[in-house]
Design a protein around this motif. Structure first.
Motif, PDB file in Angstrom:
ATOM      1  N   THR A  46       0.819  -1.217   0.000  1.00 36.03           N
ATOM      2  CA  THR A  46       0.000   0.000   0.000  1.00 36.03           C
ATOM      3  C   THR A  46       0.853   1.267   0.000  1.00 36.03           C
ATOM      4  O   THR A  46       0.323   2.357  -0.141  1.00 36.03           O
ATOM      5  N   HIS A  47       2.183   1.103   0.180  1.00 36.48           N
ATOM      6  CA  HIS A  47       3.095   2.250   0.229  1.00 36.48           C
ATOM      7  C   HIS A  47       2.615   3.279   1.252  1.00 36.48           C
ATOM      8  O   HIS A  47       2.604   4.488   1.008  1.00 36.48           O
TER       9      HIS A  47
ATOM     10  N   SER B 224     -10.229   3.045   6.271  1.00 31.61           N
ATOM     11  CA  SER B 224      -8.840   3.186   6.689  1.00 31.61           C
ATOM     12  C   SER B 224      -7.938   3.548   5.511  1.00 31.61           C
ATOM     13  O   SER B 224      -7.038   4.376   5.643  1.00 31.61           O
ATOM     14  N   LEU B 225      -8.183   2.944   4.360  1.00 35.46           N
ATOM     15  CA  LEU B 225      -7.324   3.181   3.208  1.00 35.46           C
ATOM     16  C   LEU B 225      -7.484   4.590   2.633  1.00 35.46           C
ATOM     17  O   LEU B 225      -6.572   5.097   1.973  1.00 35.46           O
ATOM     18  N   ARG B 226      -8.613   5.218   2.881  1.00 37.53           N
ATOM     19  CA  ARG B 226      -8.818   6.545   2.292  1.00 37.53           C
ATOM     20  C   ARG B 226      -8.709   7.697   3.295  1.00 37.53           C
ATOM     21  O   ARG B 226      -8.681   8.867   2.885  1.00 37.53           O
ATOM     22  N   GLN B 227      -8.621   7.375   4.607  1.00 34.98           N
ATOM     23  CA  GLN B 227      -8.659   8.473   5.566  1.00 34.98           C
ATOM     24  C   GLN B 227      -7.302   9.129   5.780  1.00 34.98           C
ATOM     25  O   GLN B 227      -7.222  10.304   6.100  1.00 34.98           O
ATOM     26  N   ASP B 228      -6.197   8.383   5.643  1.00 37.97           N
ATOM     27  CA  ASP B 228      -4.884   8.999   5.794  1.00 37.97           C
ATOM     28  C   ASP B 228      -3.840   8.134   5.100  1.00 37.97           C
ATOM     29  O   ASP B 228      -4.128   7.050   4.621  1.00 37.97           O
ATOM     30  N   ASP B 229      -2.605   8.663   5.041  1.00 35.34           N
ATOM     31  CA  ASP B 229      -1.540   7.936   4.357  1.00 35.34           C
ATOM     32  C   ASP B 229      -1.027   6.755   5.166  1.00 35.34           C
ATOM     33  O   ASP B 229      -0.330   5.888   4.649  1.00 35.34           O
ATOM     34  N   ALA B 230      -1.330   6.720   6.472  1.00 37.87           N
ATOM     35  CA  ALA B 230      -0.828   5.650   7.321  1.00 37.87           C
ATOM     36  C   ALA B 230      -1.680   4.390   7.230  1.00 37.87           C
ATOM     37  O   ALA B 230      -1.222   3.309   7.599  1.00 37.87           O
ATOM     38  N   HIS B 231      -2.932   4.515   6.754  1.00 34.62           N
ATOM     39  CA  HIS B 231      -3.835   3.368   6.626  1.00 34.62           C
ATOM     40  C   HIS B 231      -3.965   2.619   7.952  1.00 34.62           C
ATOM     41  O   HIS B 231      -3.774   1.400   8.031  1.00 34.62           O
TER      42      HIS B 231
ATOM     43  N   THR C 137     -11.272  -3.643  26.136  1.00 36.39           N
ATOM     44  CA  THR C 137     -11.106  -2.185  26.151  1.00 36.39           C
ATOM     45  C   THR C 137      -9.672  -1.766  25.816  1.00 36.39           C
ATOM     46  O   THR C 137      -9.398  -0.579  25.676  1.00 36.39           O
ATOM     47  N   THR C 138      -8.765  -2.730  25.690  1.00 40.50           N
ATOM     48  CA  THR C 138      -7.395  -2.441  25.269  1.00 40.50           C
ATOM     49  C   THR C 138      -7.138  -3.140  23.948  1.00 40.50           C
ATOM     50  O   THR C 138      -7.355  -4.348  23.817  1.00 40.50           O
ATOM     51  N   GLY C 139      -6.722  -2.385  22.958  1.00 42.68           N
ATOM     52  CA  GLY C 139      -6.445  -2.931  21.636  1.00 42.68           C
ATOM     53  C   GLY C 139      -5.146  -2.384  21.084  1.00 42.68           C
ATOM     54  O   GLY C 139      -4.362  -1.741  21.798  1.00 42.68           O
ATOM     55  N   THR C 140      -4.928  -2.609  19.788  1.00 46.70           N
ATOM     56  CA  THR C 140      -3.683  -2.186  19.136  1.00 46.70           C
ATOM     57  C   THR C 140      -3.998  -1.601  17.766  1.00 46.70           C
ATOM     58  O   THR C 140      -4.814  -2.164  17.025  1.00 46.70           O
ATOM     59  N   THR C 141      -3.375  -0.476  17.450  1.00 47.74           N
ATOM     60  CA  THR C 141      -3.507   0.062  16.100  1.00 47.74           C
ATOM     61  C   THR C 141      -2.709  -0.807  15.146  1.00 47.74           C
ATOM     62  O   THR C 141      -1.668  -1.365  15.500  1.00 47.74           O
ATOM     63  N   ALA C 142      -3.215  -0.947  13.937  1.00 45.68           N
ATOM     64  CA  ALA C 142      -2.526  -1.750  12.916  1.00 45.68           C
ATOM     65  C   ALA C 142      -2.442  -0.941  11.633  1.00 45.68           C
ATOM     66  O   ALA C 142      -3.386  -0.217  11.284  1.00 45.68           O
ATOM     67  N   GLU C 143      -1.338  -1.069  10.949  1.00 46.61           N
ATOM     68  CA  GLU C 143      -1.147  -0.421   9.656  1.00 46.61           C
ATOM     69  C   GLU C 143      -1.325  -1.450   8.550  1.00 46.61           C
ATOM     70  O   GLU C 143      -0.712  -2.523   8.584  1.00 46.61           O
ATOM     71  N   ILE C 144      -2.157  -1.142   7.602  1.00 44.16           N
ATOM     72  CA  ILE C 144      -2.377  -2.049   6.472  1.00 44.16           C
ATOM     73  C   ILE C 144      -1.192  -1.916   5.526  1.00 44.16           C
ATOM     74  O   ILE C 144      -1.007  -0.893   4.873  1.00 44.16           O
ATOM     75  N   ARG C 145      -0.387  -2.957   5.459  1.00 41.62           N
ATOM     76  CA  ARG C 145       0.830  -2.933   4.635  1.00 41.62           C
ATOM     77  C   ARG C 145       0.575  -3.460   3.225  1.00 41.62           C
ATOM     78  O   ARG C 145       1.168  -2.990   2.262  1.00 41.62           O
TER      79      ARG C 145
END
Length: 532
Positions: free
Chosen positions: A71-72, A118-125, A145-153
């Motif tokens: 996804t760059h 996620s793919l369209r809201q910012d460059d970090a996805h 109630t505790t999670g983790t952010t993930a980047e779509i690579r």
């Protein structure tokens, strides 16, 4: 250039996977011989003597998802405490940690909408991953109630509208509230967790330090000031402690309290002073307390009986300390050694209990003993990353891994991981508690470790622990290579023979020279919390 080398290596691995998948499922008839290409398994914990020819890097590619394109995206690291809105994925059977890889086959319309947002809201996805589970008490669906952010690579949309993606965990967060947006995508307001920095001396956890210039017994035994360069070091190897200005600490103590405090300082010189083998922290504490009590008694006796022996020009306190040390078996240590006592109130081993770097070394050593691979030594100087790497790969139950994710504080997380590694012995069925396997049965079939996340064609993600052998499992159906997570192996469904719960899969090699010939994959969501 690094990216080009990685892409070239992946292309070669994909070719190898295609060759494996083109093999027929029938067993080849070959002569039994000790082939030179067979190597000893260096990745199987207690099963290290098993012959091993499988390339463990193939499983980490998740080639069953098909072609996925980069996804760059732009890496985004948010400050702790930042509040933002993210599309969410609620995943059952999965606990995502920072730096861990997450393969997904998204087929539900609301989750597809979340990925698209996620793919369209910012460059970090970025997308938030939260564990979904069923409450064992009432059977209701709950959300962590505790999670983790993930980047779509990596990302690929299929003809049927489903989406295959590979994401990577980045930062922990607290889920403040959640809702469904107008497109049907689950969304949530999250707050990024402020991670602490690894410290060698977490002073707040074990008490205050006392300045050397204020530590004296009476007025005779004078201690060097803080300006003395000889004493500007820690009793913990390689640790520098912040200097503390002179205060009224000594004046606020009674004579008895000053004596006890001084004895505690002497005891804090460590095991080198006592020269006694100590096997545990509890025994060290008892030893330290015993010496403290002995020291108090000896000081009283020496002062009352030998007060008249003080020679002219020699301080009574100095002679007293020297005589007491001799009575306690410290004859080879002079009063100068007592002046070298550390400035900490507690013994040095207490501080080591909360030293992130000491704990990181202990955790890496224990991992090497129990699991062996991947090697964690390279993370010893990065305790925060080490704690997340172990948490993401340790073969324990899903709920226990969620517990690790929720722990704030590097030292506390490492403490818990060391405890789990030391107690990890038996793997039981969560439903009926039947014994399925032991620690010695673990076999690492992926370069990512003994536990990995894999997606199936129906959109479910399973975290799987690989084992060389198991007990009490029944095989269902015929083996198939379709959508196999381990190229070159066919899979069959495995159920618990006692309660008939789906425990995992049996993987069997599709050609003669592929070793091990078979192994098992057990779902972490079906492993009982108790590991003893």
């Amino acid at each position: 250039m690094d990216d080009e080398r990685i892409l070239e290596r992946e292309r070669l691995q994909i070719e190898q996977i295609r060759q494996l998948e083109s093999e027929e499922l029938q067993v080849e008839e070959v002569e039994e011989s000790s082939d030179d290409e067979d190597v000893q398994n260096s990745s199987g914990g207690a099963s290290a003597s098993v012959e091993f020819t499988y390339d463990t890097s193939l499983a980490a590619l998740h080639s069953y998802l098909g072609e996925v394109e980069n996804t760059h995206n732009r890496l985004a690291f948010l400050e702790g405490g930042a509040v933002l809105t993210l599309p969410l994925l609620y995943l059952e059977g999965v606990v995502l940690f920072p730096e861990a890889r997450l393969p997904l086959r998204v087929i539900l319309p609301n989750f597809i909408a979340a990925v698209e947002r996620s793919l369209r809201q910012d460059d970090a996805h970025s997308i938030g991953v939260v564990r979904r589970y069923r409450d064992p008490n009432n059977g209701k669906i709950q959300f962590a109630t505790t999670g983790t952010t993930a980047e779509i690579r990596q990302y690929r949309r299929l003809e049927d509208g489903s989406v295959n993606i590979v994401a990577r965990g980045q930062q922990r967060f607290r889920l403040r509230r959640r809702w469904i947006d107008i497109d049907g995508a689950p969304c949530g307001e999250v707050q990024i967790i402020q991670e602490d920095s690894p410290l060698r001396t977490p002073q707040d956890a074990v008490g205050k330090l006392a300045p050397l210039s204020n530590l004296r017994m009476g007025s005779a035994l004078q201690m060097p000031s803080l300006n003395d360069s000889h004493n500007q070091h820690s009793c913990i190897d390689g640790n520098d402690w912040d200097a503390i200005s002179d205060g009224s600490f000594d004046s606020e103590l009674s004579s008895a309290e000053r004596m006890l405090h001084r004895a505690a300082l002497i005891s804090s010189y460590g095991s080198d002073l006592f020269e006694e083998p100590v096997s545990s922290d509890d025994e060290k504490f008892e030893t330290s307390r015993s010496h403290l009590n002995n020291y108090e008694g000896f000081m009283h006796t020496e002062y009352s009986e030998r007060n008249e022996e003080a020679s002219p020009g020699v301080g009574r306190g100095a002679l007293l300390a020297k005589q007491s040390c001799r009575r306690m078996g410290w004859g080879k240590y002079s009063v100068g050694h007592l002046r070298d006592a550390p400035r900490a109130f507690w013994p040095s081993w207490v501080y080591r209990m909360y030293d992130s770097y000491v704990l990181a070394q202990r955790a890496a050593d224990r991992w090497k003993h129990v699991v062996r691979v991947p090697n964690m030594d390279r993370f010893v100087m990065k305790p925060d990353l080490l704690s997340f790497h172990i948490a993401s790969k340790i073969p324990v139950s899903e709920s226990t891994r969620q517990e690790l994710l929720e722990i704030d504080g590097i030292s506390y997380r490492l403490h818990r991981e060391i405890e789990l590694l030391e107690s990890l012995d038996r793997i039981r069925c969560k439903t009926c508690q039947a014994l399925i396997a032991r620690r010695s049965d673990m076999l690492v079939m992926s370069s990512e470790g003994p536990l990995g996340a894999y997606a199936n064609p129906h959109g479910f993600v399973h975290e799987v622990t690989t084992l060389l052998k198991t007990n009490g499992l029944a095989i269902e159906g015929f083996p198939t290579t379709e959508y196999s997570w381990f190229p070159g192996y066919a899979w069959s469904i495995a159920d618990c023979a006692t309660c008939e719960t789906h425990m995992g899969w049996l993987f069997t090699a599709t050609r003669k020279k592929l070793k091990p010939r078979s192994f098992w994959g057990i779902r972490s969501s079906q492993i009982a919390d108790e590991t003893r």
